[in-house]
Design a protein around this motif. Structure first.
Motif, PDB file in Angstrom:
ATOM      1  N   ASN A 199      -4.622   3.765   2.344  1.00  0.00           N
ATOM      2  CA  ASN A 199      -3.425   4.206   1.625  1.00  0.00           C
ATOM      3  C   ASN A 199      -2.130   4.072   2.412  1.00  0.00           C
ATOM      4  O   ASN A 199      -1.097   4.554   1.959  1.00  0.00           O
ATOM      5  N   ILE A 200      -2.154   3.447   3.584  1.00  0.00           N
ATOM      6  CA  ILE A 200      -0.878   3.210   4.278  1.00  0.00           C
ATOM      7  C   ILE A 200      -0.772   1.730   4.635  1.00  0.00           C
ATOM      8  O   ILE A 200      -1.775   1.031   4.747  1.00  0.00           O
ATOM      9  N   GLY A 201       0.486   1.303   4.811  1.00  0.00           N
ATOM     10  CA  GLY A 201       0.715  -0.114   5.061  1.00  0.00           C
ATOM     11  C   GLY A 201       0.444  -0.888   3.783  1.00  0.00           C
ATOM     12  O   GLY A 201       0.933  -0.547   2.718  1.00  0.00           O
ATOM     13  N   ASP A 202      -0.383  -1.910   3.886  1.00  0.00           N
ATOM     14  CA  ASP A 202      -0.797  -2.702   2.726  1.00  0.00           C
ATOM     15  C   ASP A 202      -2.321  -2.626   2.628  1.00  0.00           C
ATOM     16  O   ASP A 202      -3.027  -3.504   3.115  1.00  0.00           O
ATOM     17  N   PRO A 203      -2.843  -1.536   2.043  1.00  0.00           N
ATOM     18  CA  PRO A 203      -4.285  -1.327   2.025  1.00  0.00           C
ATOM     19  C   PRO A 203      -5.051  -2.407   1.277  1.00  0.00           C
ATOM     20  O   PRO A 203      -6.186  -2.726   1.634  1.00  0.00           O
ATOM     21  N   GLY A 233      -9.781  15.594  -0.611  1.00  0.00           N
ATOM     22  CA  GLY A 233      -9.908  16.363   0.629  1.00  0.00           C
ATOM     23  C   GLY A 233      -8.559  16.836   1.115  1.00  0.00           C
ATOM     24  O   GLY A 233      -8.209  17.995   0.979  1.00  0.00           O
ATOM     25  N   LYS A 234      -7.763  15.931   1.629  1.00  0.00           N
ATOM     26  CA  LYS A 234      -6.391  16.217   2.053  1.00  0.00           C
ATOM     27  C   LYS A 234      -5.480  15.579   1.007  1.00  0.00           C
ATOM     28  O   LYS A 234      -5.322  14.372   0.969  1.00  0.00           O
ATOM     29  N   THR A 235      -4.895  16.416   0.147  1.00  0.00           N
ATOM     30  CA  THR A 235      -4.230  15.885  -1.043  1.00  0.00           C
ATOM     31  C   THR A 235      -2.725  15.638  -0.885  1.00  0.00           C
ATOM     32  O   THR A 235      -2.105  15.097  -1.798  1.00  0.00           O
ATOM     33  N   ASP A 236      -2.129  16.006   0.248  1.00  0.00           N
ATOM     34  CA  ASP A 236      -0.692  15.814   0.430  1.00  0.00           C
ATOM     35  C   ASP A 236      -0.397  14.477   1.114  1.00  0.00           C
ATOM     36  O   ASP A 236       0.215  14.414   2.175  1.00  0.00           O
ATOM     37  N   GLN A 237      -0.852  13.385   0.482  1.00  0.00           N
ATOM     38  CA  GLN A 237      -0.637  12.045   1.018  1.00  0.00           C
ATOM     39  C   GLN A 237      -0.617  11.061  -0.145  1.00  0.00           C
ATOM     40  O   GLN A 237      -0.911  11.419  -1.285  1.00  0.00           O
ATOM     41  N   LYS A 258       1.021  -2.777  -2.936  1.00  0.00           N
ATOM     42  CA  LYS A 258       1.075  -1.836  -1.820  1.00  0.00           C
ATOM     43  C   LYS A 258       0.906  -0.408  -2.333  1.00  0.00           C
ATOM     44  O   LYS A 258       1.286  -0.109  -3.451  1.00  0.00           O
ATOM     45  N   GLY A 259       0.346   0.442  -1.487  1.00  0.00           N
ATOM     46  CA  GLY A 259       0.145   1.855  -1.850  1.00  0.00           C
ATOM     47  C   GLY A 259       1.472   2.579  -1.971  1.00  0.00           C
ATOM     48  O   GLY A 259       2.517   2.067  -1.606  1.00  0.00           O
ATOM     49  N   GLY A 260       1.425   3.818  -2.458  1.00  0.00           N
ATOM     50  CA  GLY A 260       2.654   4.595  -2.518  1.00  0.00           C
ATOM     51  C   GLY A 260       2.779   5.416  -3.711  1.00  0.00           C
ATOM     52  O   GLY A 260       2.096   5.618  -4.569  1.00  0.00           O
TER      53      GLY A 260
END
Length: 180
Positions: free
Chosen positions: A17-21, A53-57, A178-180
């Motif tokens: 989910n970061i960069g260009d996954p 799991g960690k939802t603030d992303q 890209k993600g985001g």
């Protein structure tokens, strides 16, 4: 592949989910395909999924693949970890953001529990972002007494979207997703 006498089938989950996954997952699948001991035989559609799991992303892109290999499980894990590093994976936070994650979900039906590797993947039956891509090509695959399709019916798949219908998305990574 080099030695056809000992070919095993592995099921892999991929995400980031970061960069260009999408490019990272495409690169990973191409690296597996080009490795002399591996052959990518099936790939799911590409999915965009909410964080788990960690939802603030940021949201993730996820996929699954079937790979035939002459490697045994631990060397395949080593190859996967090396591919993650090539794609700049940093393990800073559990379930946190990452450029690329490759999980071995199953390896020829083996059950392995070690410090290095647990197969089948211990949380795969709880995660729609794993089960939905896997159901694209292995809906009747048995995991812990139930099919992937049955497990998928028991988890929350809300928010998951198909990002690319083509199962060849990984062969054409130039699309802008890209993600985001």
């Amino acid at each position: 592949m080099q030695d056809n006498s000992r070919i095993s089938t592995a099921l892999l989950g991929l995400g980031g989910n970061i960069g260009d996954p999408v490019a990272a997952m495409s690169s990973a699948l191409q690296m597996l395909e080009q490795h002399p001991d591996c052959r990518v035989t099936q790939v799911s559609r590409l999915y965009k999924t909410p964080p788990w799991g960690k939802t603030d992303q940021d949201w993730f892109f996820n996929a699954a693949a079937e790979v035939e290999t002459t490697l045994s499980p631990v060397p395949l894990l080593g190859l996967a970890l090396g591919i993650e590093q090539v794609n700049r994976r940093v393990r800073a936070e559990r379930w946190g953001p990452r450029t690329l994650d490759i999980d071995i979900l199953d390896f020829g039906g083996l059950v392995i529990k070690s410090d290095q590797l647990t197969i089948p993947h211990p949380r795969m039956t709880e995660r729609a972002f794993v089960l939905m891509p896997l159901a694209d090509f292995a809906p009747d695959f048995m995991v812990n007494g139930k099919t992937v399709r049955e497990w998928l019916g028991e988890v929350d798949a809300s928010g998951i979207e198909v990002a690319d219908e083509s199962r060849d998305w990984w062969r054409n990574p130039d699309k802008d997703m890209k993600g985001g």
